[in-house]
Design an enzyme around this catalytic site. Sequence first.
Site, PDB file in Angstrom:
ATOM      1  CE1 TYR A  59      -4.231   1.025  -0.318  1.00  0.00           C
ATOM      2  CE2 TYR A  59      -4.456  -1.184   0.589  1.00  0.00           C
ATOM      3  CZ  TYR A  59      -4.989  -0.099  -0.085  1.00  0.00           C
ATOM      4  OH  TYR A  59      -6.269  -0.145  -0.522  1.00  0.00           O
ATOM      5  CD  GLU A  61      -4.753   5.213   0.658  1.00  0.00           C
ATOM      6  OE1 GLU A  61      -4.596   5.790   1.742  1.00  0.00           O
ATOM      7  OE2 GLU A  61      -5.802   4.646   0.339  1.00  0.00           O
ATOM      8  CG  ASP A 205      -7.544  10.507 -24.624  1.00  0.00           C
ATOM      9  OD1 ASP A 205      -6.529   9.781 -24.600  1.00  0.00           O
ATOM     10  OD2 ASP A 205      -8.678  10.105 -24.283  1.00  0.00           O
ATOM     11  CB  THR A 231      -3.498   3.828 -22.393  1.00  0.00           C
ATOM     12  OG1 THR A 231      -3.181   3.871 -23.783  1.00  0.00           O
ATOM     13  CG2 THR A 231      -4.956   4.186 -22.199  1.00  0.00           C
ATOM     14  CE  LYS A 234      -5.774   2.086 -26.250  1.00  0.00           C
ATOM     15  NZ  LYS A 234      -6.191   2.890 -25.091  1.00  0.00           N
ATOM     16  NE  ARG A 240      -5.253  -4.420 -20.165  1.00  0.00           N
ATOM     17  CZ  ARG A 240      -5.630  -3.938 -21.338  1.00  0.00           C
ATOM     18  NH1 ARG A 240      -6.466  -2.927 -21.396  1.00  0.00           N
ATOM     19  NH2 ARG A 240      -5.201  -4.470 -22.458  1.00  0.00           N
TER      20      ARG A 240
HETATM   21  N1  PLP Z   1      -8.904   7.508 -24.417  1.00  0.00           N
HETATM   22  C1  PLP Z   1      -8.797   6.976 -25.643  1.00  0.00           C
HETATM   23  C2  PLP Z   1      -8.644   7.890 -26.820  1.00  0.00           C
HETATM   24  C3  PLP Z   1      -8.846   5.592 -25.810  1.00  0.00           C
HETATM   25  O1  PLP Z   1      -8.779   5.067 -27.033  1.00  0.00           O
HETATM   26  C4  PLP Z   1      -9.002   4.766 -24.670  1.00  0.00           C
HETATM   27  C5  PLP Z   1      -9.076   3.292 -24.781  1.00  0.00           C
HETATM   28  O2  PLP Z   1      -9.031   2.701 -25.791  1.00  0.00           O
HETATM   29  C6  PLP Z   1      -9.113   5.365 -23.420  1.00  0.00           C
HETATM   30  C7  PLP Z   1      -9.055   6.735 -23.320  1.00  0.00           C
HETATM   31  C8  PLP Z   1      -9.376   4.564 -22.174  1.00  0.00           C
HETATM   32  O3  PLP Z   1      -8.345   3.753 -21.802  1.00  0.00           O
HETATM   33  P1  PLP Z   1      -8.623   2.524 -20.774  1.00  0.00           P
HETATM   34  O4  PLP Z   1      -9.291   1.468 -21.565  1.00  0.00           O
HETATM   35  O5  PLP Z   1      -7.257   2.167 -20.288  1.00  0.00           O
HETATM   36  O6  PLP Z   1      -9.479   3.062 -19.687  1.00  0.00           O
END
Ligand code: PLP
Length: 431
Positions: A59, A61, A205, A231, A234, A240
Amino acid sequence: MGTFWGPDLEALRREDPEIAGVLLGELERQRSGLHLIASENFTSAAVLAALGSTLTNKYAEGYPGQRYYRGCAEVDRAEKLAIERAKALFGAEHVNVQPHSGASANMAAYAALVQPGDTVLAMDLPHGGHLTHGSKVNFSGKWFRTVGYHVRPDTELIDYDEVRELALAHRPALIICGATSYPRLLDFPVFRDIADEVGAYLMVDAAHIIGLVAGRAVPSPVPFADVVSCTTHKVLRGPRGGMLLCREPLGARIDKAVFPFTQGGPMMHAIAAKAVALREASRPEFQGYAHQVVRNSQALSAGLAAEGMRAVAGGTDTHLALADLRELGVCGRDAEDRCEQAGITLNKNAVPFDPEKPTTASGIRVGTAAVTTQGMGEAQMREIAGLIATAVRADPATAAGASALREIAVRAEELAQRFPAYALGSSYELA
Ligand code: PLP
């Protein structure tokens, strides 16, 4: 890659043969087919080792040096390494490596930048946006007033004139740039100008493209965005998880928005695995990989187009391509089913201005991150385009179609095994 994955599978087999069976079955599935889901990849053995480690027991936090629990010296080292590596790789002023996923990272970014009820301008879902960009079934669409921008019908590229018009008309507090199924480059400087014109924050994003950014295969959003969310699993090829990069003045707000606002204890095993992936991604070989991912998706897209599956937006600059199947008279859902029967995993996807429901869809999305990790190149992409074309045309309800799909499955497996993602050791053979 030919790496050997060595967790203590015998212990798992003794304790829980059912779950051991799942792991082995999934390993076999990953080794025996062609994996073209654009958001998937094969992590290295080193990333898997960090993930399957005792760091999951701890843990922690808080943040390095300021934890709510004792005994954090080792995990502090892991988190600091992950942060420093991400800062160096992306040239970011501040990094938070704790988000459990891309969606968690996005939720924290909203929490840091806007208030419930504020207006957010983001790409409309059917044109490539993500659920966290304003879908009614997601917190983003429920707690914020979202306005969607689109691609142009003629070029299928983002309509930057519309983005500016909508920004001026709706005065959003936040503009989101980034998508799940947009194959072309995003114009970050134009988004920055529009955000400045209306006094909005700009969040990029970069969930899909951050690995290409790391490998210098596409331009970086970091100099233009207030916050970059992403993320790590990918193209970046890590565990993950999620990550947030931002300018220093926003650092404290981002950290508080992750913990304690949206999350509790960080997953230290995943953070250590992120650190490993970031180290791997900063090597020159990773740049070669990222550029090959793009060349492969261009070859795959061109191969599909030559088979009558039109390339949406005229092609791709990234790891993913969208193909419009209407000329073949097969919908995305049937194409996805047929390909799965043929040992090829990909997903149906709406094409811009799609007349079909999202559950049917007129297109498919393909990505080359995983097959490129396996070492495949353009020649294999052309071969895969041919396999997909035959599979999509094969109707499993007919004897000829069903037999064609079986034949392709054999060829897909042969191809996958020529480029193994994870080599099997004797203890991994299925009993
Ligand atoms: N934002 C975009 C543009 C995505 O393509 C994805 C997932 O494919 C996410 C956010 C969310 O990621 P996660 O599945 O890890 O929550």
